[in-house]
Motif scaffolding. Structure first.
Motif, PDB file in Angstrom:
ATOM      1  N   VAL A 121      45.712  41.964  49.127  1.00 44.49           N
ATOM      2  CA  VAL A 121      46.034  41.468  47.789  1.00 44.49           C
ATOM      3  C   VAL A 121      47.548  41.445  47.613  1.00 44.49           C
ATOM      4  O   VAL A 121      48.126  40.446  47.165  1.00 44.49           O
ATOM      5  N   SER A 138      42.951  44.565  39.560  1.00 40.26           N
ATOM      6  CA  SER A 138      42.423  43.336  38.964  1.00 40.26           C
ATOM      7  C   SER A 138      43.365  42.874  37.856  1.00 40.26           C
ATOM      8  O   SER A 138      44.252  43.620  37.434  1.00 40.26           O
ATOM      9  N   ARG A 170      42.947  36.597  44.483  1.00 39.09           N
ATOM     10  CA  ARG A 170      41.714  37.361  44.750  1.00 39.09           C
ATOM     11  C   ARG A 170      40.572  36.400  45.119  1.00 39.09           C
ATOM     12  O   ARG A 170      39.814  36.667  46.043  1.00 39.09           O
TER      13      ARG A 170
END
Length: 192
Positions: free
Chosen positions: A123, A154, A177
Motif C-alpha cells: 500500500v 484504509s 487499494r
C-alpha cells in the motif's frame, strides 16, 4: 596486425570500428566488425553478418582471454551505417545512469519498513509512486500533511488538518487499494 590475447587494452581498443578476425580458444574464427571492447572485463563485442553480404547481423560477445588473437582485415572497412542500429554510449552517461540507479535503490531501501506486513508495504509503495510518503513508526505520513494509521490503513484511518489534502489522499488510497486487490497484492478483506 595481430593482437594477441596479451595485447594491451589500447591496442585492442584501437581496432574498434574495424573489420577483424578474432581467433577464439576453441579454434573458431569470427569475422566481423569489432563494435566495442571493454578493458575492465576484457570483453569483445563483434557484429557479424548472418551470411556473406547480408545486412542482417548477429552478435558475438567473447571474453578477451578466449580470443587468442584479434587481427584487422587489411583493406576491409566496416559497412556504412554499421553503427546506425546500435548507438554508441559514452562512459560518462553510463556512470550518470549508474549513479542515478544507485541513488534510487538507496532511496527505495530507505522507504522499507520492516515493522509492517508485506501488504502494508505494498500500500505504501503504491501511494509513494504518486505522492511523497514517509514512515512514522507504523504510520504512513503522506505529503507531510496526512497520517494514515494502522492496522487498517484504509481511507477512514486518514487524519489531517488540511481538508483538501485529506480528501485527495483518501481518494488515491482507495484507488490504490482497489488496484492492489485486483493484482492480488492485497487481500480483499485487508483492513476491513
Amino acid at each position: 596486425m595481430a593482437q594477441s590475447a596479451s595485447a594491451s587494452a589500447q591496442q585492442i581498443a584501437a581496432l574498434v570500428g574495424k573489420v577483424v578476425v578474432a581467433k577464439l580458444s576453441d579454434g573458431e574464427k569470427v569475422h566481423g566488425e569489432l563494435h566495442s571492447y571493454d578493458p575492465s572485463s576484457h570483453t569483445l563485442a563483434l557484429s557479424v553478418p548472418t551470411e556473406p553480404g547480408s545486412s542482417l547481423k548477429h552478435w558475438v560477445i567473447a571474453r578477451g582471454e578466449h580470443a587468442t588473437s584479434v587481427e584487422a582485415v587489411e583493406g576491409a572497412s566496416a559497412p556504412s551505417g554499421a553503427d546506425d542500429d546500435v548507438p554508441l554510449t559514452s562512459v560518462e552517461s553510463i556512470k550518470k545512469r549508474e549513479k542515478k540507479a544507485i541513488e534510487k535503490a538507496l532511496d527505495d531501501a530507505n522507504h522499507i519498513n520492516t515493522a509492517v506486513s508485506n501488504q502494508v508495504q505494498n500500500v505504501y509503495n503504491a501511494l509513494r509512486k504518486t505522492m511523497p510518503c514517509e514512515w512514522s513508526g507504523a504510520d504512513m505520513v503522506v505529503m507531510g500533511l496526512v497520517t494514515i494509521r494502522g492496522p487498517r490503513y484504509s481511507p477512514e484511518c486518514c487524519e489531517g488538518a488540511d481538508e483538501g489534502s485529506l480528501s485527495r489522499v483518501r481518494k488515491v488510497l482507495e484507488g490504490e487499494r482497489r488496484k492492489l486487490i485486483a493484482a492480488g497484492d492485497l487481500a480483499p478483506d485487508f483492513g476491513g
